[in-house]
Design a protein around this motif. Structure first.
Motif, PDB file in Angstrom:
ATOM      1  N   CYS A 159      39.678  25.549  55.285  1.00 34.03           N
ATOM      2  CA  CYS A 159      41.078  25.868  55.527  1.00 34.03           C
ATOM      3  C   CYS A 159      41.545  26.819  54.432  1.00 34.03           C
ATOM      4  CB  CYS A 159      41.915  24.597  55.509  1.00 34.03           C
ATOM      5  SG  CYS A 159      43.675  24.869  55.826  1.00 34.03           S
ATOM      6  N   GLY A 160      42.326  27.792  54.820  1.00 32.20           N
ATOM      7  CA  GLY A 160      42.959  28.695  53.862  1.00 32.20           C
ATOM      8  C   GLY A 160      44.467  28.536  53.960  1.00 32.20           C
ATOM      9  N   TYR A 161      45.128  28.412  52.824  1.00 30.54           N
ATOM     10  CA  TYR A 161      46.574  28.216  52.828  1.00 30.54           C
ATOM     11  C   TYR A 161      47.207  29.164  51.818  1.00 30.54           C
ATOM     12  CZ  TYR A 161      50.993  25.678  53.210  1.00 30.54           C
ATOM     13  OH  TYR A 161      52.307  25.332  53.450  1.00 30.54           O
ATOM     14  N   GLU A 162      48.189  29.922  52.283  1.00 31.55           N
ATOM     15  CA  GLU A 162      48.817  30.917  51.421  1.00 31.55           C
ATOM     16  C   GLU A 162      49.762  30.268  50.416  1.00 31.55           C
ATOM     17  OE1 GLU A 162      50.536  33.627  54.303  1.00 31.55           O
ATOM     18  OE2 GLU A 162      48.845  35.007  54.040  1.00 31.55           O
ATOM     19  N   VAL A 163      49.597  30.619  49.149  1.00 28.41           N
ATOM     20  CA  VAL A 163      50.470  30.139  48.091  1.00 28.41           C
ATOM     21  C   VAL A 163      51.058  31.345  47.364  1.00 28.41           C
ATOM     22  CG1 VAL A 163      49.217  27.968  47.770  1.00 28.41           C
ATOM     23  CG2 VAL A 163      48.548  29.979  46.440  1.00 28.41           C
ATOM     24  N   PRO A 164      52.180  31.168  46.658  1.00 30.31           N
ATOM     25  CA  PRO A 164      52.744  32.282  45.886  1.00 30.31           C
ATOM     26  C   PRO A 164      51.750  32.794  44.846  1.00 30.31           C
ATOM     27  CG  PRO A 164      54.333  30.488  46.082  1.00 30.31           C
ATOM     28  CD  PRO A 164      53.026  29.961  46.601  1.00 30.31           C
ATOM     29  N   ALA A 165      51.824  34.086  44.553  1.00 33.41           N
ATOM     30  CA  ALA A 165      50.881  34.705  43.619  1.00 33.41           C
ATOM     31  C   ALA A 165      50.924  34.057  42.239  1.00 33.41           C
ATOM     32  CB  ALA A 165      51.174  36.208  43.504  1.00 33.41           C
ATOM     33  N   ASN A 166      52.076  33.519  41.857  1.00 34.72           N
ATOM     34  CA  ASN A 166      52.179  32.913  40.520  1.00 34.72           C
ATOM     35  C   ASN A 166      51.634  31.490  40.470  1.00 34.72           C
ATOM     36  OD1 ASN A 166      54.173  31.596  41.933  1.00 34.72           O
ATOM     37  ND2 ASN A 166      55.822  32.013  40.465  1.00 34.72           N
ATOM     38  N   GLU A 167      51.038  31.012  41.574  1.00 36.58           N
ATOM     39  CA  GLU A 167      50.423  29.687  41.589  1.00 36.58           C
ATOM     40  C   GLU A 167      48.908  29.733  41.784  1.00 36.58           C
ATOM     41  OE1 GLU A 167      52.252  27.145  44.452  1.00 36.58           O
ATOM     42  OE2 GLU A 167      54.290  27.440  43.687  1.00 36.58           O
ATOM     43  N   GLY A 172      41.351  26.677  43.760  1.00 36.53           N
ATOM     44  CA  GLY A 172      40.208  27.472  44.162  1.00 36.53           C
ATOM     45  C   GLY A 172      40.695  28.513  45.162  1.00 36.53           C
ATOM     46  N   ILE A 173      40.399  29.780  44.919  1.00 38.23           N
ATOM     47  CA  ILE A 173      40.941  30.887  45.708  1.00 38.23           C
ATOM     48  C   ILE A 173      39.818  31.591  46.463  1.00 38.23           C
ATOM     49  CG2 ILE A 173      42.192  33.080  45.611  1.00 38.23           C
ATOM     50  CD1 ILE A 173      43.966  30.703  45.002  1.00 38.23           C
ATOM     51  N   ILE A 174      40.136  31.995  47.684  1.00 42.85           N
ATOM     52  CA  ILE A 174      39.174  32.678  48.550  1.00 42.85           C
ATOM     53  C   ILE A 174      39.183  34.177  48.280  1.00 42.85           C
ATOM     54  CG2 ILE A 174      38.770  33.343  50.964  1.00 42.85           C
ATOM     55  CD1 ILE A 174      39.972  30.463  51.601  1.00 42.85           C
ATOM     56  N   PRO A 193      41.532  31.274  39.080  1.00 45.77           N
ATOM     57  CA  PRO A 193      41.529  32.578  38.395  1.00 45.77           C
ATOM     58  C   PRO A 193      42.768  32.764  37.526  1.00 45.77           C
ATOM     59  CG  PRO A 193      42.174  32.849  40.681  1.00 45.77           C
ATOM     60  CD  PRO A 193      41.751  31.407  40.532  1.00 45.77           C
ATOM     61  N   LYS A 194      42.623  33.526  36.455  1.00 42.10           N
ATOM     62  CA  LYS A 194      43.778  33.819  35.611  1.00 42.10           C
ATOM     63  C   LYS A 194      44.818  34.582  36.428  1.00 42.10           C
ATOM     64  CE  LYS A 194      41.298  33.962  31.188  1.00 42.10           C
ATOM     65  NZ  LYS A 194      40.930  34.811  30.020  1.00 42.10           N
ATOM     66  N   LEU A 195      46.085  34.353  36.096  1.00 45.09           N
ATOM     67  CA  LEU A 195      47.163  35.034  36.821  1.00 45.09           C
ATOM     68  C   LEU A 195      46.960  36.548  36.773  1.00 45.09           C
ATOM     69  CD1 LEU A 195      50.387  33.027  35.845  1.00 45.09           C
ATOM     70  CD2 LEU A 195      49.265  33.126  38.069  1.00 45.09           C
ATOM     71  N   GLY A 196      47.141  37.160  37.941  1.00 44.11           N
ATOM     72  CA  GLY A 196      46.966  38.612  38.036  1.00 44.11           C
ATOM     73  C   GLY A 196      45.561  39.035  38.401  1.00 44.11           C
ATOM     74  N   ASN A 201      45.754  35.296  47.864  1.00 43.58           N
ATOM     75  CA  ASN A 201      46.621  34.138  47.605  1.00 43.58           C
ATOM     76  C   ASN A 201      46.271  32.991  48.553  1.00 43.58           C
ATOM     77  OD1 ASN A 201      47.649  35.269  49.973  1.00 43.58           O
ATOM     78  ND2 ASN A 201      49.754  34.682  49.509  1.00 43.58           N
ATOM     79  N   LEU A 202      45.013  32.993  49.047  1.00 40.48           N
ATOM     80  CA  LEU A 202      44.540  31.938  49.936  1.00 40.48           C
ATOM     81  C   LEU A 202      43.795  30.874  49.135  1.00 40.48           C
ATOM     82  CD1 LEU A 202      43.099  33.697  53.142  1.00 40.48           C
ATOM     83  CD2 LEU A 202      45.117  32.224  52.999  1.00 40.48           C
ATOM     84  N   MET A 203      44.363  29.673  49.087  1.00 38.72           N
ATOM     85  CA  MET A 203      43.698  28.564  48.412  1.00 38.72           C
ATOM     86  C   MET A 203      43.076  27.636  49.451  1.00 38.72           C
ATOM     87  SD  MET A 203      45.693  25.651  49.003  1.00 38.72           S
ATOM     88  CE  MET A 203      45.671  24.528  47.611  1.00 38.72           C
ATOM     89  N   ILE A 204      42.229  26.709  48.989  1.00 41.68           N
ATOM     90  CA  ILE A 204      41.552  25.770  49.882  1.00 41.68           C
ATOM     91  C   ILE A 204      42.196  24.405  49.717  1.00 41.68           C
ATOM     92  CG2 ILE A 204      39.343  24.772  50.563  1.00 41.68           C
ATOM     93  CD1 ILE A 204      37.956  27.088  49.148  1.00 41.68           C
ATOM     94  N   PRO A 205      42.944  23.940  50.722  1.00 42.65           N
ATOM     95  CA  PRO A 205      43.694  22.694  50.566  1.00 42.65           C
ATOM     96  C   PRO A 205      43.026  21.442  51.133  1.00 42.65           C
ATOM     97  CG  PRO A 205      44.495  23.839  52.479  1.00 42.65           C
ATOM     98  CD  PRO A 205      43.331  24.633  51.956  1.00 42.65           C
ATOM     99  N   GLY A 206      41.783  21.213  50.816  1.00 44.59           N
ATOM    100  CA  GLY A 206      41.205  19.913  51.140  1.00 44.59           C
ATOM    101  C   GLY A 206      40.804  19.675  52.584  1.00 44.59           C
ATOM    102  N   ARG A 207      40.485  20.738  53.323  1.00 48.19           N
ATOM    103  CA  ARG A 207      39.940  20.616  54.671  1.00 48.19           C
ATOM    104  C   ARG A 207      38.741  21.555  54.779  1.00 48.19           C
ATOM    105  NH1 ARG A 207      43.172  17.248  54.216  1.00 48.19           N
ATOM    106  NH2 ARG A 207      44.711  16.441  55.695  1.00 48.19           N
ATOM    107  N   TYR A 208      37.590  20.986  55.162  1.00 47.44           N
ATOM    108  CA  TYR A 208      36.349  21.757  55.207  1.00 47.44           C
ATOM    109  C   TYR A 208      35.541  21.377  56.443  1.00 47.44           C
ATOM    110  CZ  TYR A 208      37.372  21.242  50.130  1.00 47.44           C
ATOM    111  OH  TYR A 208      37.974  21.148  48.891  1.00 47.44           O
TER     112      TYR A 208
END
Length: 287
Positions: A159-167, A172-174, A193-196, A201-208
């Motif tokens: 699963c990919g879930y969009e989060v704000p860039a500052n988070e 874990g980011i795709i 990853p370090k900010l910037g 902005n796609l993170m993995i929210p616990g569904r695989y």
């Protein structure tokens, strides 16, 4: 390309839940209620909706409440029947014999190790993984949407879930490749990853949804961040050898492993309920 059907799901539920102490001293964190259902029930209902037939719980000491929850409660059901009360809600918690299996993770060695503990029950089949403290709300459910995407592309799907860039530094980011609607090719996985510097902005929210070959990778996986066997490290090794995609989920996500996220989930789902939503909203308006 032959795509094996998805029939099994692994629920790693052996964690100690230390962020919710003292509530979780004697109660598994997966049994914490959101409105009137425990977190693990939401995850199992999501799996059932997606057509998954066998639930595999990777437990630890002190987790017997989870087994009891999905079992028959003779005394409670008898009392309710004698009082003429509906038992529909109780019946919804029952898992049929053979549709559930429990295996122990004897040491807290990380998510990757917990998944590996289920290897003999998973066998040579693709399987889903649900992290129950990630509450995913959508119509249809997150896993049902993912299964529909998996049936088109096969391989490994997260699963990919969009989060704000500052988070992005919290997850874990795709690293994305080609995109086809809500399907995104995964070219790499970057942990916190370090900010910037995040590739998306796609993170993995616990569904695989993973292929069984990941178990063989986990077999020899060395310890990673935090001295634990990391699932992300094993998945990264699968990229390139098998198709690997992310499905962009557009529903709501609540991080119920976090106190603020847990409270937000209770409020949001209570507001969705017609029998209590108006009263809850009225109370919020008085704050």
């Amino acid at each position: 390309m032959s795509i094996k059907p998805l029939r099994k799901a692994v629920f790693p539920v052996g964690g100690l839940g230390t962020r919710f102490l003292p509530a979780t001293k004697a109660l598994p964190k997966e049994m914490l209620p959101v409105v009137d259902r425990p977190l693990i029930q939401y995850a199992v209902d999501e799996a059932l909706e997606a057509g998954i037939e066998q639930m595999i719980f990777v437990t630890g000491r002190g987790k017997s409440a989870i087994e009891d929850h999905f079992d028959i409660a003779y005394e409670l059901e008898t009392t309710m029947a004698n009082r003429g009360k509906s038992m529909e809600l109780l019946h919804q918690t029952r898992l049929k014999p053979g549709a559930v299996a429990y295996v122990r993770q004897q040491e807290p060695m990380g998510l990757g190790h917990a998944v590996w503990c289920a290897r003999d029950i998973v066998g040579d089949e693709p399987f889903a993984i649900f992290l129950a403290d990630e509450l995913m709300v959508g119509q249809p459910g997150c896993m049902k949407q993912m299964v529909e995407a998996y049936n088109k592309v096969g391989g490994n799907l997260v699963c990919g879930y969009e989060v704000p860039a500052n988070e992005t530094d919290r997850y874990g980011i795709i690293s994305p490749g080609r995109q086809d609607g809500d399907l995104v090719e995964v070219t790499a996985l970057v942990e916190k990853p370090k900010l910037g510097t995040a590739p998306s902005n796609l993170m993995i929210p616990g569904r695989y949804i993973l292929q069984p070959e990941v178990m063989r990778v986990l077999e020899t996986q060395e310890k990673g961040a935090g001295g634990e066997i990391q699932l992300t490290d094993a998945m990264a090794q699968m990229i390139g050898g098998q198709p690997f995609h992310a499905y962009k989920f557009g529903g709501r996500r609540f991080d119920c492993g976090d106190k603020a996220g847990y409270i937000q989930a209770n409020i949001a789902l209570a507001l969705d309920r017609p029998e209590i939503g108006p009263a809850v909203r009225q109370f919020i308006d008085t704050l």
